[in-house]
Design a protein around this motif. Structure first.
Motif, mmCIF file in Angstrom:
data_model
loop_
_atom_site.group_PDB
_atom_site.id
_atom_site.type_symbol
_atom_site.label_atom_id
_atom_site.label_comp_id
_atom_site.label_asym_id
_atom_site.label_seq_id
_atom_site.Cartn_x
_atom_site.Cartn_y
_atom_site.Cartn_z
ATOM 1 N N LYS A 544 -0.295 -3.531 -0.579
ATOM 2 C CA LYS A 544 1.017 -4.075 -0.954
ATOM 3 C C LYS A 544 0.808 -5.235 -1.910
ATOM 4 C CE LYS A 544 4.573 -2.685 2.023
ATOM 5 N NZ LYS A 544 4.131 -2.081 3.291
ATOM 6 N N LEU A 546 2.478 -8.694 -3.966
ATOM 7 C CA LEU A 546 3.372 -9.775 -3.538
ATOM 8 C C LEU A 546 4.819 -9.519 -3.946
ATOM 9 C CD1 LEU A 546 1.047 -12.786 -4.279
ATOM 10 C CD2 LEU A 546 1.632 -11.775 -2.068
ATOM 11 N N ASN A 547 4.995 -8.792 -5.074
ATOM 12 C CA ASN A 547 6.363 -8.563 -5.541
ATOM 13 C C ASN A 547 7.038 -7.395 -4.835
ATOM 14 O OD1 ASN A 547 5.067 -6.397 -6.582
ATOM 15 N ND2 ASN A 547 5.434 -6.916 -8.744
ATOM 16 N N GLY A 548 6.421 -6.892 -3.780
ATOM 17 C CA GLY A 548 7.050 -5.811 -3.033
ATOM 18 C C GLY A 548 6.628 -4.436 -3.496
ATOM 19 N N ASN A 549 6.053 -4.378 -4.686
ATOM 20 C CA ASN A 549 5.549 -3.096 -5.155
ATOM 21 C C ASN A 549 4.240 -2.758 -4.471
ATOM 22 O OD1 ASN A 549 7.683 -2.661 -6.796
ATOM 23 N ND2 ASN A 549 6.648 -3.345 -8.677
ATOM 24 N N ILE A 550 3.764 -1.555 -4.737
ATOM 25 C CA ILE A 550 2.527 -1.103 -4.092
ATOM 26 C C ILE A 550 1.503 -0.811 -5.175
ATOM 27 C CG2 ILE A 550 1.508 0.711 -2.662
ATOM 28 C CD1 ILE A 550 4.523 1.078 -1.657
ATOM 29 N N GLU A 615 0.858 0.612 -10.480
ATOM 30 C CA GLU A 615 1.750 -0.224 -9.704
ATOM 31 C C GLU A 615 2.978 0.633 -9.483
ATOM 32 O OE1 GLU A 615 2.608 -4.037 -11.411
ATOM 33 O OE2 GLU A 615 4.284 -4.336 -10.043
ATOM 34 N N SER A 617 6.679 1.428 -7.424
ATOM 35 C CA SER A 617 7.781 0.828 -6.669
ATOM 36 C C SER A 617 7.759 1.451 -5.279
ATOM 37 C CB SER A 617 9.105 1.120 -7.370
ATOM 38 O OG SER A 617 9.415 2.477 -7.207
ATOM 39 N N PRO A 618 8.439 0.847 -4.319
ATOM 40 C CA PRO A 618 8.429 1.457 -2.973
ATOM 41 C C PRO A 618 8.998 2.870 -2.986
ATOM 42 C CG PRO A 618 9.300 -0.783 -2.889
ATOM 43 C CD PRO A 618 9.129 -0.454 -4.329
ATOM 44 N N GLU A 619 9.757 3.208 -4.023
ATOM 45 C CA GLU A 619 10.280 4.573 -4.124
ATOM 46 C C GLU A 619 9.303 5.488 -4.873
ATOM 47 O OE1 GLU A 619 12.833 5.675 -2.354
ATOM 48 O OE2 GLU A 619 12.581 3.622 -1.621
#
Lengths: 990, 339
Positions: A544, A546-550, A615, A617-619
């Motif tokens: 993970k 820090l900005n929420g992305n993976i 990188e 996004s969570p989607e």
């Protein structure tokens, strides 16, 4: 520095020194080409310790001073100087390790062979390099004494023959000149250089000029291993005999059109060119796929197939539409139909009438049964564009041996039955027939006369006893043309000198390994592979941000670091194309040191890698992607099962398990995205062979492969990496990027399957796009039969085209699409250890990110095209070899199971109906089988069903079959035999 | 051409010398003498036929004589696309090296080239002279023979030189032998017609007159022997020679040098062809210069020109045959003896 003098010739000498010839280009222009020829006096004879030549020659001479001393006819020692026709027709003999006579190979011969046949030329070049042979290439056209000028009105052939004779004469004089008698010593008898030729005229001329010459048969008869070598002689007969035999025997096949005529016809569109495909169910039928028709051109009957052998490129003439036919619905087995054909009979007495009549009856019967509705273009073979004959794995047909000669060692004619059902029987002459019975042997086809029912061939070598693992394995590799020789010294020399001890050096600015490499040793990377995998070429990580992305990364073994372009190892890998996996053996593309050690991303050690890091996004949308060479240290190597367990265990919260979960989370989203885009979920029968123990390779059972969620996890990330890399290299090298595509199948391919589904199950298959097909495949469900869906998927897969590698500049960009994966662009990047295309992609990507410069060959469209066409072919062959290997082991397993339980009964689904049989698929074993009925049955072609004893059996019906492995009495060919046990027992019908 | 400018006195001097008895020419020749002619064939190995010709270059000075190089190249043309014509064609081009006309501007040289080309092309490519073996496949393929002549230097009598060089190059030209390859769908039987293009009419004999259907045949050709230069261009004996009569009526003389040309008001070019077993044929005639001459005079002049043309032609034939010999047998012998 030595002085260079250029001795330019005066124009006066031009006639003699220049070699002029005309060339017709592909566009039909005529070009005049002129080559200047400079004659010299320092071209060596290649004989060791020669007074005159040794000092000047390079490479060093290799022929022993007295030649070979073991031939009866030439007690004083001799060398052979073969004519071109020797290499054109007797290459197997020359290549045999028993043929040890020193060979003088003339430049004239070498060039003529190249002009006549490129494959033979390549074999000849290999022969020159062979270590157990003594071959000297003598550049006779450049040595002033042996160079000749073409006389007025002389044909090229005569000129070459004269050149060959002149060189022979020169050699013999040279031998006597360099070994003058020494006073006081008894004159040693001189060795001779013998002209070896089957050309009668050439031999007569040679005799006239007083030089020793001999025909091949004569020569072989005087050799030490005469009887073994005589078998290697190809079936070329003496001209004198041939004439009489040919006139006596009726012509069975129409003659071929002359080559140039065929090419003209093809060019004008009157003839069609394509690969000939034999029908494996019916030996009297074949087909040729040609671009002009959507359906392949059907060839019915021997005359129309006209001596084409599976794999040949042929020219066909298509009949008028009124003569078009439908493919037959009957299984016609060559062995059964032609059981009574006698070898000697068909050889000498002409054709037994009964046989011809029988074949015609079959065809007639079949003819009436052919369905008018399914007519397809029908035609006949009028010429051969290119023969693709090679050595075939065969068995000797026991019945073709006469009973008296079962033990005799006199020469006799026998039938060799190829293992592949697609090939005709081959007639060959051998002295070793009794000892070859029950063996797998390699046979080459030499020729197929229009007066001969069967092709004629000769024995090459024995592979070993039938059903012995070694023989079966080697025959498999030969049958699929898999190069399996161990790697040579030149190739192994390309490996790092440290060998097994090689490690990633300490990080530093001056170490070449660390140049432009990212240090990813601290990342939590792991690999997930099938159990027992040694060549780990991919590893993964996710974390993970820090900005929420993976951040997710795929790390691929950096094979291109070790394999430099155009070195011997690279060339070998390019020609092997891929690693071939058999059940019990792996034939590596790269030496094992790289594959299983230096490049394998083993856990706990530092390895060089090529990383793709996204990188997301969570989607699971790509925010950013970068490519970098790196150094990694894998934290663990999981099997699919271990990874699955780890993921599913809620108690584990370590970094690795979290990583796997994160990866899985994204993979599910990626897959959903792909499916939504129209990706297909295809199926092919995959089974796993259980071995008794690690050491013995006796299979004990077969089961279907288990698929875990983690299989899909790895697959999704590999697809993602391949797609990202494909985009990048296509962007950077639009002309030469190495890509992979899957063309959409033509809708006609599905017609039959659609019809079956509609009639049998009332299901519709929408083939308008891959998405529509995927959706309608999902609906093909029979609640009572879970295997039904898989079966339909398998059948749909067979309707499709196969994926292929291509060079992006060679085709139009709108055909880049990968149909099955529903991706606009695709390549192979993730398995460089076992696929050569991936190595090319690695090199291009490395150049695209500025890590290294691109090798010039990768800028050449022609070069990339050439390499990829080899890789495509090898890839196809490797898949077939793998499947055949599984099939063989399934057979062994069935046999083993049968010995334990007396009979093996399995459930099967009917996949095709014939007028006299059924084709069934046993999903538990992943094999197809044929059930034949001897007795008449009712066949309803329209509804794809047969009625046996009032029981109707149709396609997709579930039946149970008994499976046995029985050995064919004649050929020793082990084959799976199936009989129906329910709904009716067919054993009575057989 | 007018590369040299002469004063009136000089012109008068030349004229009076020529009219004197006996006539006087600066190089001591008689009125009807040619300078020495040097000819060599096969000078350009990549061409299908070539020749190198020099008029009057006994001395070492390169500018002294007229020197041209001629080369013939064969090219395959598509008849279907309208590019070529049935039976083949010849296209002649003359180009002049700027050093041949050092006093002329580039534009002027272009004009000169154009004049030469037009004359040569008109005569050489005349249908009556077309060789019979320039066709490959009727209605499909034919040869285009490009005859290129380069004028290296011009010291007078360029027209005669052009025609001699052209004839030598064409004599030397060999046409590669081709074989017709044919596939005819209607009969399901393919025939291979052997032989060169001259045998093409054999095909039409085979087709029956009753057959009114348009039988579609596909045809292509292949080289019979890729090593062979081929057969000589046919019609070799018909190539014309040109004789230039330089006129001071009623006086005329042959083979003018460039200064003599400037001093001569008009010239009559007569091209004669001497086909075997046929009477000599006048292939072309042209009068250059401002003055007029009457018809009766022209008649007598052409008559005389014919005798000179016959002599020139005979000498040329003999030389060409000798050249052929030199380049084949003698060269082989020399090669054999050198080794």
């Amino acid at each position: 520095m030595s002085e260079i003098t250029i001795r330019k010739r005066s124009l006066e000498d031009a006639v003699v020194t220049q070699r002029k010839f005309f060339k017709k280009t592909a566009k039909g222009k005529i070009i005049k080409v002129i080559r200047e020829r400079y004659l010299r006096d320092d071209i060596g004879c290649g004989i060791l310790h020669c007074r005159e030549c040794s000092a000047t020659s390079s490479p060093p001479p290799c022929l022993p001073p007295d030649g070979a001393l073991d031939h009866q006819q030439f007690p004083t020692g001799h060398f052979v100087l073969p004519d071109t026709n020797v290499f054109l027709s007797q290459m197997d003999l020359m290549e045999s390790h028993l043929f040890r006579t020193p060979i003088v190979l003339l430049q004239t011969v070498l060039e003529e062979v190249r002009h006549r046949s490129l494959p033979l030329y390549n074999r000849l070049k290999a022969l020159v390099k062979m270590e157990d042979k003594q071959t000297w290439v003598f550049y006779n056209e450049f040595r002033s004494e042996t160079a000749i000028v073409r006389n007025e009105g002389e044909t090229p052939n005569d000129r070459n023959d004269r050149g060959i004779r002149k060189a022979t004469a020169w050699y013999n004089t040279h031998l006597s000149m360099t070994r003058p008698p020494i006073r006081g010593k008894q004159q040693k008898l001189l060795p001779v250089v013998v002209l070896l030729t089957d050309d009668v005229a050439n031999r007569q001329n040679a005799e006239k000029e007083g030089m020793p010459s001999v025909s091949i048969r004569q020569y072989v008869e005087g050799m030490k291993d005469a009887s073994q070598l005589a078998d290697l002689l190809s079936a070329e007969r003496d001209e004198s005999i041939e004439a009489t035999v040919a006139s006596r025997r009726p012509q069975l096949y129409p003659d071929y059109l002359p080559n140039a005529t065929v090419l003209t016809g093809i060019k004008a569109g009157h003839l069609h060119q394509g690969h000939y495909n034999a029908n494996e169910f019916n030996y009297l039928e074949g087909s040729v796929s040609v671009p002009a028709f959507a359906k392949p051109v059907l060839l019915v009957g021997r005359e129309n197939m006209n001596r084409a052998v599976h794999g040949d490129i042929v020219a066909v003439e298509v009949f008028n539409k009124t003569d078009w036919k439908a493919p037959a619905d009957e299984v016609i087995d060559q062995e059964v139909a032609l059981k009574n054909d006698d070898v000697e009979d068909s050889d000498e007495e002409g054709e037994p009438l009964g046989l011809v009549a029988e074949e015609q009856r079959i065809l007639r019967e079949e003819e009436s049964a052919r369905q008018a509705a399914e007519r397809q273009p029908t035609g006949r073979v009028v010429g051969i564009v290119k023969r693709n004959w090679r050595a075939y794995v065969c068995h000797i047909d026991r019945t073709s041996l006469t009973s008296s000669s079962k033990t005799s060692i006199s020469q006799q004619t026998v039938f060799a039955t190829p293992v592949s059902r697609l090939l005709p029987r081959i007639r060959m002459r051998t002295r070793q027939a009794p000892s070859l019975l029950g063996q797998k042997i390699l046979v080459t086809i030499d020729r197929w006369d229009s007066a001969s029912r069967y092709p004629e061939g000769h024995f090459v070598r024995a592979l070993g006893r039938v059903e012995s693992k070694e023989a079966e394995q080697e025959s498999l590799l030969l049958e699929f043309d898999v190069p399996y020789r161990p790697f040579g010294k030149a190739i192994l020399d390309c490996l790092p000198p440290e060998g097994e001890q090689w490690t990633v050096p300490l990080k530093g600015d001056d170490s070449p390994e660390w140049r432009d490499r990212e240090d990813l040793r601290d990342l939590t990377i792991c690999s997930i592979d099938p159990p027992g995998c040694q060549d780990i070429d991919d590893a993964l990580h996710a974390r993970k941000l820090l900005n929420g992305n993976i951040e997710a990364g795929v790390h691929i073994a950096d094979v291109s670091h070790f394999v430099s372009p155009e070195n011997p190892m690279d060339t070998e890998a390019a020609s092997r194309g891929t690693t071939v996996y058999l059940v019990d053996k792996r034939i590596d593309m790269l030496p094992a040191l790289l594959g299983t050690n230096l490049c394998s991303l083993r856990p706990y050690v530092e390895r060089l890698a090529f990383s793709v890091i996204w990188e997301l996004s969570p989607e699971a949308e790509i925010v950013n992607v970068r490519f970098t060479k790196s150094v990694i240290k894998s934290k663990s190597a999981f099997t699919y099962e271990e990874a699955q367990l780890r993921k599913d265990d809620p108690n584990l919260h370590d970094e690795l398990s979290e990583g796997i979960r994160l990866l899985n989370h994204i993979a599910i989203k990626l897959k959903a995205g792909r499916i939504a885009a129209g990706a297909l979920n295809l199926a092919s029968p995959e089974v796993k062979i259980h071995m008794e123990s690690a050491e013995s390779s006796d299979p004990i059972d077969v089961e279907q492969k288990q698929l875990h969620e983690t299989n899909s996890l790895v697959e999704e990330f590999m697809l993602l990496a391949n797609i990202s890399v494909a985009r990048k290299i296509q962007e950077t090298f639009p002309q030469t990027a190495v890509l992979r595509r899957h063309m959409p199948p033509p809708p006609e391919n599905f017609e039959r399957l659609q019809d079956i589904l509609r009639k049998r199950k009332g299901l519709a298959l929408d083939v308008s796009s891959s998405g529509a097909l995927a959706a309608s495949l999902d609906k093909c469900i029979d609640p009572s039969e879970p295997a039904f869906n898989t079966l339909v998927r398998i059948m749909a897969t067979r309707c499709m085209l196969s994926a292929e590698y291509f060079c992006s500049g060679s085709v139009s960009p709108d055909t880049f699409k990968h149909y099955g994966l529903a991706s606009p662009i695709y390549t192979h990047f993730t398995s460089p250890i076992r696929r050569y295309a991936d190595i090319l992609a690695h090199r291009q990507l490395a150049a695209a990110i500025g890590h290294s410069t691109l090798h010039p060959t990768l800028h050449s469209k022609q070069h990339v095209e050439r390499v990829l066409s080899v890789v495509n072919r090898r890839h196809r062959m490797a898949q077939m070899a793998g499947r055949a290997s599984v099939e063989f082991y399934v057979g062994l397993a069935v046999k083993a199971r049968g010995e334990k339980t007396a009979r093996v009964v399995e459930e099967a689904l009917v996949i095709r109906t014939f007028r006299n049989g059924l084709n069934v698929f046993v999903s538990s074993l992943g094999i197809e089988g044929l059930i034949r009925f001897k007795r008449d049955i009712d066949f309803d072609a329209e509804n794809y069903s047969v009625t046996v004893d009032d029981v109707r059996i149709a396609v997709f019906d579930k039946v149970t079959v008994r499976i046995e492995v029985e050995q064919d009495k004649n050929t020793q060919r082990g084959k799976v035999k199936m009989t129906l046990t329910s709904p009716v027992d067919s054993s009575a019908l057989q | 051409m007018a590369t040299v400018s002469l004063s009136k006195a000089e012109v008068a001097y030349i004229k009076t010398s020529l009219e004197a008895t006996p006539p006087l020419r600066s190089d001591g020749r008689g009125l009807y003498d040619y300078r020495t002619i040097a000819l060599e064939t096969g000078v350009a190995p990549l061409a299908n036929g070539s020749a190198h010709l020099k008029f009057g270059q006994a001395s070492e000075q390169a500018t002294e004589g007229t020197e041209v190089i001629a080369a013939a190249r064969l090219e395959v043309e598509d008849v279907e696309s309208g590019e070529g014509v049935n039976g083949g064609r010849i296209s002649c081009t003359v180009s002049c090296s700027p050093s041949a006309y050092p006093h002329s501007s580039a534009a002027a040289i272009e004009d000169i080239q154009h004049d030469y080309t037009a004359l040569l092309h008109e005569v050489i490519s005349h249908p009556s002279l077309r060789p019979s073996n320039l066709s490959i496949l009727r209605d499909l393929k034919s040869w285009l023979l490009n005859l290129d002549i380069l004028v290296l230097s011009d010291a007078g009598n360029i027209y005669d030189a052009l025609f001699v060089a052209a004839q030598a190059a064409l004599w030397d030209t060999k046409v590669p032998r081709t074989r017709t390859v044919e596939y005819s769908a209607a009969t399901s039987k393919a025939r291979v017609a052997l032989g060169g293009s001259g045998d093409m009419d054999v095909d039409s004999v085979e087709q029956s007159g009753f057959n009114v259907r348009d039988v579609k045949t596909a045809a292509d050709f292949e080289l019979e022997d890729y090593w062979d230069e081929g057969e000589p261009l046919r019609g070799g004996d018909a190539w014309p020679v040109c004789v230039t009569l330089n006129l001071y009526p009623p006086l005329y003389y042959l083979d003018a040098t460039s200064t003599e040309e400037v001093a001569t008001p008009s010239r009559l070019l007569v091209m004669y062809s001497f086909p075997a077993d046929q009477p000599p044929r006048l292939q072309g005639m042209r009068l250059l210069g401002p003055s007029e001459i009457g018809l009766p005079l022209i008649k007598t002049l052409t008559q005389t020109a014919q005798t000179y043309a016959t002599d020139l032609s005979c000498a040329l034939r003999a030389k060409l045959k000798d050249e052929d010999l030199r380049r084949t047998e003698k060269a082989r012998q020399r090669f054999a003896s050198v080794r």
